[in-house]
Design an enzyme around this catalytic site. Sequence first.
Site, short mmCIF file in Angstrom:
data_model
loop_
_atom_site.label_atom_id
_atom_site.label_comp_id
_atom_site.label_asym_id
_atom_site.label_seq_id
_atom_site.Cartn_x
_atom_site.Cartn_y
_atom_site.Cartn_z
N GLU A 164 0.82 -1.21 0.00
CA GLU A 164 0.00 0.00 0.00
C GLU A 164 0.85 1.26 0.00
OE1 GLU A 164 -0.57 -2.59 1.99
OE2 GLU A 164 -2.51 -3.31 1.28
N HIS A 176 -11.62 -4.92 8.75
CA HIS A 176 -12.30 -4.79 7.45
C HIS A 176 -13.61 -4.00 7.60
CE1 HIS A 176 -9.54 -8.11 6.84
NE2 HIS A 176 -9.64 -7.92 5.55
#
Lengths: 337, 329
Positions: free
Chosen positions: A60, A129
């Site tokens: 990322e 999440h």
Amino acid sequence: MPHMTMIEAIRDAHDIAMDRDERVVVFGEDVGFFGGVFRCTAGLQKKYGATRCFDTPISELGIVGTAIGMAANDMRPVVEVQFADYMYPAYDQLVSEAARLRYRSAGEFTCPIVVRMPTGGGIFGAQTHSQSPEALFTHVAGLKTVVPSTPADAKGLLLAAIEDPDPVIFLEPKRIYNGPFDGHHDRPLVGWKKHELGEVPEGHTPVPLGKAALRAEGDDLTIVTYGTMVHVALGVVAGAGLSADVIDLRTLVPLDIDAVVASVKRTGRCLVLHEATLTSGFGAELAAQVQEACFYHLEAPVKRVAGWDTPYPHAGEWDYFPGPERLLRNIEALLEA
Amino acid sequence: MATAKSAKKSNTSKEELLEHYREMLLIRRFEEKAGQLYGMGLIGGFCHLYIGQEAVVVGLEAAAEEGDKRVTSYRDHGHMLACGMDPKGVMAELTGREGGYSKGKGGSMHMFSTEKHFYGGHGIVGAQVPIGAGLAFADKYLGNDRVTFTYFGDGAANQGQVAETYNMAELWDLPVIFVIENNQYAMGTSMKRATKSPSLWERGAAYGIEGEEVDGMDVLAVKAAGEKAIAHCRAGKGPYILEMKTYRYRGHSMSDPAKYRTREEVQKMRDEKDPIEHVRDLLIQGKHASEDDLKAVDKEIKQIVNDAADFARESPEPALDELWTDIYA
């Protein structure tokens, strides 16, 4: 006007932006060959080739850092961070580099990137999440933060974000990718294709950043919210037969505070609603601005309804989530105050 | 060890040697002056001097061509001077004045120049490395036949983002030259206390990236290595790593107690490996220049640096309104 899911609308925005400007490239983890874990980029690699829509390693920080360099060198990168929960390794690049390139070069270099991230809970994703980290971005001068709540806005705001000269964090509430979830998790979801808010205009139809939308109109209170919670608010207002303004902010920075102030001055009561944890959430900023601008018009203190100040739990998700029951209880208290 | 060594007797032309001498001396005198202004309180906060490492940027800039890009860390004054940025604008940024490259809003660690393709000046260790890969990505995508010099230190080499960037740069064959300025100390931590890797460039092999170690105190060796790396990138062979073995004479920043190395160690490097003395010797011994010729260069440089310092003192502080601009378009 055609109906689309939010996923299809996001895909459509990518398609239109890529078609209009060759400098637009789209990349991220599983974005190219696979078309994205939520399918938001499906078909783009086939149409535009692997030079313009491609996969990256699971990096990322590297993805966002590379995008910043590309943007500083005349490209228009649109990257996907697979879940907003995965953005923390890239946070330094977003804060220290993307947000400040313009300032520290006195305008010589800019960073027109879009970082898309599915955000929010409601999918039993537990603590890694399900998070709603928008306040981590709104706290950073130099970043813009967008949270759409309808397919049409997802498309229009994404087009505007890609064309914007500044870095834009684009948070997609994943719980409403397929339909306007109203918080009643035990009822079947009505899909966007069968919902009046599922209509999406065709072609290049950007929605300007910094303009709120009034989703319901009424006289007794103002509910200020964004993302998934817009639909929870609309459901409660309709279900309980309330007379309320429901303001969908659409972009948090720049903030359409004028729309909020005008409404609160008229209704005299304000409830701020978000899914993110309460403490130092964006609702705190909204409450502060509302009391600064509307103090003498308020009939009651500004009420915040938000997620618990806990890690996002796996068990008891619907207790954490500020769903219809908690919202209605708080609205009633606010109206009686 | 693949150290590139320059021949004892240089084939480099007189003009080129004089240019190297001049460029390196400009950096050294500029940095000495910055140190003085710091001592006088005219420069505040963070200030990382490049003294000792001059051959690295001067050698690579001699190899670079118009349009090639460079991005570096916070020890960036030398890079800016070597790529031709105006010493006045750099010094005035150090003093936080309106005439600085970022109008005083960036400071020592944060300066840029579109004209010279200088992409900063980054204050977070290693943060410029993925950005350098992105710059190179755009050049490749847009069909520009350019390379990006991405400078970082031995400390940054241990950052996770460098590993991520190596992988992506090789995966996509990006025209980026990773220049590790290994001055052997990451702030106060010697390389031996930070890693068991015997060398830093060899880590590239794990990603399939070629590279080599270079005597970073020898401007001619640096230039030769730079030319090789550029040719590699321009041929479409992807990234290349140059590990420059170099040395900084001064502290990490201005507030460095220097307890992590001996004075003798520093003096030995100055006496035996100084990059400016090296070129000076080549000029004199090769009878390319007389002592008087070099004195004239010294005088010219002194004037440039004094002018920069005067400018940096006289330029006004930016108006407070200025501090509220360039946040958004």
